[in-house]
Motif scaffolding. Structure first.
Motif, mmCIF file in Angstrom:
data_model
loop_
_atom_site.group_PDB
_atom_site.id
_atom_site.type_symbol
_atom_site.label_atom_id
_atom_site.label_comp_id
_atom_site.label_asym_id
_atom_site.label_seq_id
_atom_site.Cartn_x
_atom_site.Cartn_y
_atom_site.Cartn_z
ATOM 1 N N MET A 1 0.838 -1.195 0.000
ATOM 2 C CA MET A 1 0.000 0.000 0.000
ATOM 3 C C MET A 1 0.874 1.247 0.000
ATOM 4 S SD MET A 1 -3.074 -1.077 -0.111
ATOM 5 C CE MET A 1 -4.060 0.330 0.388
ATOM 6 N N PRO A 2 0.380 2.338 -0.549
ATOM 7 C CA PRO A 2 1.205 3.548 -0.645
ATOM 8 C C PRO A 2 1.450 4.184 0.718
ATOM 9 C CG PRO A 2 -1.032 3.986 -1.375
ATOM 10 C CD PRO A 2 -0.933 2.506 -1.179
ATOM 11 N N ASN A 3 2.599 4.867 0.839
ATOM 12 C CA ASN A 3 2.876 5.630 2.046
ATOM 13 C C ASN A 3 2.209 6.997 1.936
ATOM 14 O OD1 ASN A 3 4.555 7.251 0.402
ATOM 15 N ND2 ASN A 3 6.334 5.974 0.856
ATOM 16 N N ALA A 4 2.392 7.831 2.980
ATOM 17 C CA ALA A 4 1.704 9.131 3.011
ATOM 18 C C ALA A 4 2.101 10.002 1.824
ATOM 19 C CB ALA A 4 2.002 9.841 4.330
ATOM 20 N N ALA A 5 3.400 10.034 1.487
ATOM 21 C CA ALA A 5 3.858 10.861 0.372
ATOM 22 C C ALA A 5 3.223 10.408 -0.937
ATOM 23 C CB ALA A 5 5.381 10.803 0.275
ATOM 24 N N GLU A 6 3.114 9.100 -1.133
ATOM 25 C CA GLU A 6 2.520 8.583 -2.368
ATOM 26 C C GLU A 6 1.014 8.835 -2.404
ATOM 27 O OE1 GLU A 6 5.674 4.937 -3.238
ATOM 28 O OE2 GLU A 6 3.958 4.613 -1.925
ATOM 29 N N ASN A 372 -3.478 -8.069 -5.954
ATOM 30 C CA ASN A 372 -2.648 -6.870 -5.869
ATOM 31 C C ASN A 372 -2.673 -6.091 -7.179
ATOM 32 O OD1 ASN A 372 -0.945 -5.347 -4.168
ATOM 33 N ND2 ASN A 372 0.882 -6.158 -5.172
ATOM 34 N N GLN A 373 -2.756 -6.804 -8.301
ATOM 35 C CA GLN A 373 -2.777 -6.145 -9.609
ATOM 36 C C GLN A 373 -4.056 -5.343 -9.803
ATOM 37 O OE1 GLN A 373 -0.369 -5.878 -11.711
ATOM 38 N NE2 GLN A 373 1.071 -7.283 -10.747
ATOM 39 N N GLU A 374 -5.178 -5.840 -9.305
ATOM 40 C CA GLU A 374 -6.427 -5.087 -9.416
ATOM 41 C C GLU A 374 -6.377 -3.833 -8.553
ATOM 42 O OE1 GLU A 374 -10.328 -3.725 -10.078
ATOM 43 O OE2 GLU A 374 -8.888 -4.881 -11.258
ATOM 44 N N ARG A 375 -5.756 -3.928 -7.364
ATOM 45 C CA ARG A 375 -5.597 -2.730 -6.534
ATOM 46 C C ARG A 375 -4.779 -1.674 -7.258
ATOM 47 N NH1 ARG A 375 -1.369 -0.819 -3.991
ATOM 48 N NH2 ARG A 375 -0.242 -2.798 -3.996
ATOM 49 N N ILE A 376 -3.695 -2.083 -7.888
ATOM 50 C CA ILE A 376 -2.847 -1.149 -8.624
ATOM 51 C C ILE A 376 -3.641 -0.516 -9.771
ATOM 52 C CG2 ILE A 376 -0.795 -0.978 -10.101
ATOM 53 C CD1 ILE A 376 0.389 -3.290 -8.364
ATOM 54 N N PHE A 458 6.507 -7.014 -7.267
ATOM 55 C CA PHE A 458 5.161 -6.528 -6.947
ATOM 56 C C PHE A 458 4.766 -6.899 -5.511
ATOM 57 C CE2 PHE A 458 5.048 -6.981 -11.596
ATOM 58 C CZ PHE A 458 4.539 -5.744 -11.969
ATOM 59 N N PRO A 459 5.460 -6.354 -4.520
ATOM 60 C CA PRO A 459 5.054 -6.624 -3.136
ATOM 61 C C PRO A 459 3.726 -5.937 -2.833
ATOM 62 C CG PRO A 459 6.701 -4.902 -3.176
ATOM 63 C CD PRO A 459 6.591 -5.414 -4.591
ATOM 64 N N ALA A 460 3.079 -6.363 -1.764
ATOM 65 C CA ALA A 460 1.788 -5.773 -1.390
ATOM 66 C C ALA A 460 1.923 -4.291 -1.055
ATOM 67 C CB ALA A 460 1.193 -6.528 -0.208
ATOM 68 N N SER A 461 3.144 -3.854 -0.711
ATOM 69 C CA SER A 461 3.353 -2.465 -0.288
ATOM 70 C C SER A 461 3.510 -1.494 -1.452
ATOM 71 C CB SER A 461 4.601 -2.380 0.597
ATOM 72 O OG SER A 461 5.748 -2.826 -0.118
ATOM 73 N N ILE A 462 3.687 -1.992 -2.672
ATOM 74 C CA ILE A 462 3.990 -1.082 -3.773
ATOM 75 C C ILE A 462 2.731 -0.331 -4.212
ATOM 76 C CG2 ILE A 462 3.576 -2.660 -5.712
ATOM 77 C CD1 ILE A 462 6.275 -1.466 -6.844
ATOM 78 N N SER A 463 2.906 0.935 -4.565
ATOM 79 C CA SER A 463 1.767 1.777 -4.947
ATOM 80 C C SER A 463 1.718 1.977 -6.459
ATOM 81 C CB SER A 463 1.868 3.138 -4.267
ATOM 82 O OG SER A 463 2.914 3.902 -4.834
ATOM 83 N N GLY A 464 0.538 2.301 -6.937
ATOM 84 C CA GLY A 464 0.379 2.602 -8.354
ATOM 85 C C GLY A 464 1.166 3.827 -8.767
ATOM 86 N N ILE A 465 1.253 4.830 -7.884
ATOM 87 C CA ILE A 465 2.000 6.049 -8.180
ATOM 88 C C ILE A 465 3.469 5.730 -8.414
ATOM 89 C CG2 ILE A 465 2.926 8.129 -7.079
ATOM 90 C CD1 ILE A 465 0.213 8.664 -8.192
ATOM 91 N N ARG A 466 4.047 4.870 -7.563
ATOM 92 C CA ARG A 466 5.470 4.523 -7.729
ATOM 93 C C ARG A 466 5.680 3.757 -9.033
ATOM 94 N NH1 ARG A 466 10.413 4.126 -6.207
ATOM 95 N NH2 ARG A 466 11.595 2.186 -6.131
#
Length: 604
Positions: A1-6, A372-376, A458-466
């Motif tokens: 999931m994205p962090n605050a900055a993302e 995870n791909q659908e979340r992205i 593609f870890p669960a922590s990665i965000s679409g913005i990144r």
């Protein structure tokens, strides 16, 4: 999931994409940055109304009243269905530290202005308000004259918690108004709430259908399922009505009129009576099967959350054939429908995987089964970017506002990891050289869902913005290196730029870590200049360093074998350290001593 900055970067990109066409610049002599912050603030106020009330963007933008003499109120909307008068004060203060975005909400003075403005509305003291507020007086007075109406104060901003003094004043005001009855509420809409709203809007809705089966039968244990014949024209009607949502659990969407799909279309059109015998049929899953009165020859079934998990090409081809001419009623095919009531049950995934292994598929196709791909996809859809993680006809068309899972995996492999030397391999996380060598030698391994590489990319922590930013950087560098290859006349340099691209990209990421990690989906002109300069500089350093290895092997062999690429990487690291030292010589020992002492103290 994205962090605050993302999350903040995601919110800003979505506001620009959705609301800037509806929220023009004011007629003010402001800087470009002041205009952008102002438009973002008003857009955030409008979006808060969308999130709270589910209204259209244009309606929300029309509810903006921000300006001079607004009483601290940025938007007003009477939600008649829920009997709520929504009063919004938004703040768009970008935090100094995006990882800890505190102090971004309204301060005490701004909150008091908002409270006083709301009091003036409640007491119908409208003369002090601007024209935008007065233009909404009919709506405001209708709300105030509605028995049981609730005034909802909404404060969206780029943080999570309100200033303690501002919160105390707001709580006291709400408590005072609620002395007789519960007629007022106040809610902070922080970045997590705004982000969650934006992503949830992009989720595909479940498809409920009615389907007529002929010559059908069923099983009830260990799971309920029905199977029988379905008319091609009925299937085409479903696809026409629901589109890709009908294939939500499939690994692929319709790929278009290619390969075997052309033969399917021809059979449906020219030999409909043979279609049942020549086609494998389709498989679907559903959350619930309900049956209408009927017979074994014909019965209508209600199917909740229906999804075709195998047969997207068949369904798409039949639909394409139906666009040319009406399909004969004799064109029928076999369908199996399996009931999987629990969304958390992985049986639907197992059915999809097993039934599709009977067809010719690639490893990348099964990545579509990763939630995870659908979340992205949802995250990127909220900012106007289409992410194709399922193969489809549309995904093959190159567009500026879209990219594929394959492109994302390559960008992550080339740019998301640290270049390390031999002694530190295994002690500093994944080594970038491992990934670029695999991408060069066996590119299919980087998107195999069952492999260890995929989970690192593609870890669960990665965000679409990144992911979006890395894809944009990858595409930009790739264009530079492709241009260099075309411009070269010497064979060895052409081969260097052709086969060394991934390796060069890893070093660009190594040298520009802050630029790479920045929470923003796209690149500024200044960032492109910096990347271009670093790419050209590193290309020459790497080429010069690799010349000694070229005695008995070519660049293809060097960059696709870890036994060659890792030693080259270590030599490049040493060469870059030498160049850095020459460019920034160390100060005299006496000048360096205090800094060394301080460092030792910090580590103690």
């Amino acid at each position: 999931m994205p962090n605050a900055a993302e999350k903040i970067a995601h919110i800003e990109a979505a506001l620009r994409h959705r609301f800037f066409p509806l929220v023009p610049e004011r007629a003010q002599r402001w800087t470009v940055e002041q205009h952008e912050v102002d438009r973002c603030s008003r857009s955030l106020a409008a979006y808060a109304l969308c999130g709270m009330c589910g209204i259209a963007d244009a309606t929300a933008a029309g509810a903006l009243v921000d300006g001079s003499d607004d009483g601290g109120i940025d938007a007003l909307y009477f939600d008649r269905a829920r009997q709520r008068l929504i009063v919004v004060q938004s703040k768009y203060k970008r935090p100094n530290n995006a990882d800890n975005p505190q102090g971004t909400g309204p301060n005490q003075a701004e909150t008091l202005k908002f409270i006083n403005g709301t009091k003036a509305l409640m007491e119908r003291r409208f003369d002090g308000f601007n024209a935008a507020v007065r233009n909404r007086l009919d709506e405001i007075e209708e709300a105030l004259d509605t028995p049981g109406v609730k005034i909802c104060l909404i404060l969206p901003f780029l943080g999570e918690a309100l200033d303690v003094h501002a919160k105390a004043d707001l709580d006291a005001f709400v408590a005072q108004c609620n002395n007789l009855s519960d007629c007022m509420s106040a809610a902070v809409v922080g970045i997590t709430q705004t982000y969650d709203w934006m992503v949830a809007e992009q989720a595909n809705q479940a498809v409920d259908v009615r389907l007529t089966l002929e010559k059908w039968s069923s099983v009830t244990a260990p799971r309920k399922a029905v199977y029988g014949l379905v008319k091609g024209q009925d299937l085409a009607a479903l696809v026409t009505e629901h589109g890709t949502a009908l294939f939500e659990r499939n690994i692929r969407h319709y790929l278009g009129s290619v390969g075997v799909n052309v033969a399917i279309e021809e059979t449906v059109r020219r030999r409909p009576e043979d279609f049942f015998y020549l086609n494998n049929g389709i498989t679907a899953v559903t959350a619930a099967i309900t049956q209408a009165p009927g017979s074994a020859d014909r019965c209508v079934f209600g199917l909740a959350a229906f999804s075709i998990v195998n047969g997207a090409q068949t369904a798409g081809s039949i639909t394409t054939a139906s666009l040319a001419a009406a399909i004969s009623e004799n064109a029928k095919l076999h369908i199996t429908i399996i009931e999987v009531p629990d969304p958390a049950d992985d049986f639907a995934v197992r059915v999809t995987r097993a039934r599709n292994y009977q067809n010719q598929v690639r490893g990348v196709d099964f990545a579509a089964l990763d939630p995870n791909q659908e979340r992205i996809r949802q995250e990127l859809a909220a900012v106007g970017i289409r992410y194709h993680y399922r193969p489809s006809a549309e995904s093959r068309i190159r567009q500026d506002d879209a990219f594929t899972l394959e492109e994302a995996a390559l960008a992550l492999a080339c740019l998301a990891f640290v270049v390390t030397d031999g002694p530190r391999r295994g002690h500093r996380g994944q080594n970038a050289i491992d990934f670029v060598v695999i991408a060069k030698r066996e590119i299919g391994r980087i998107w195999e869902q069952e492999g260890a590489i995929y989970s690192n990319l593609f870890p669960a922590s990665i965000s679409g913005i990144r992911i979006c930013r890395l894809v944009r950087i990858y595409q930009f560098i790739d264009r530079i290196l492709a241009g260099s290859e075309r411009a070269e006349t010497a064979y060895d340099r052409r081969m260097f730029f052709r086969h060394g691209r991934y390796f060069i990209m890893a070093f660009v990421a190594h040298r520009l870590p802050r630029l790479i990690a920045k929470a923003a989906p796209g690149l500024t002109a200044e960032e492109e200049r910096e990347i271009s300069q670093e790419t050209n500089h590193l290309s020459e350093v790497i080429f010069a360093t690799s010349r000694a290895m070229q005695v008995d092997r070519g660049f293809l062999a060097i960059f696709r074998n870890l036994t060659d690429a890792q030693p080259l990487a270590e030599k490049v690291l040493l060469r870059l350290a030498e160049l850095d030292a020459a460019h920034n010589p160390q100060p005299p020992a006496s000048a360096a001593a205090p800094a060394l002492a301080q460092a030792a103290t910090d580590q103690a």
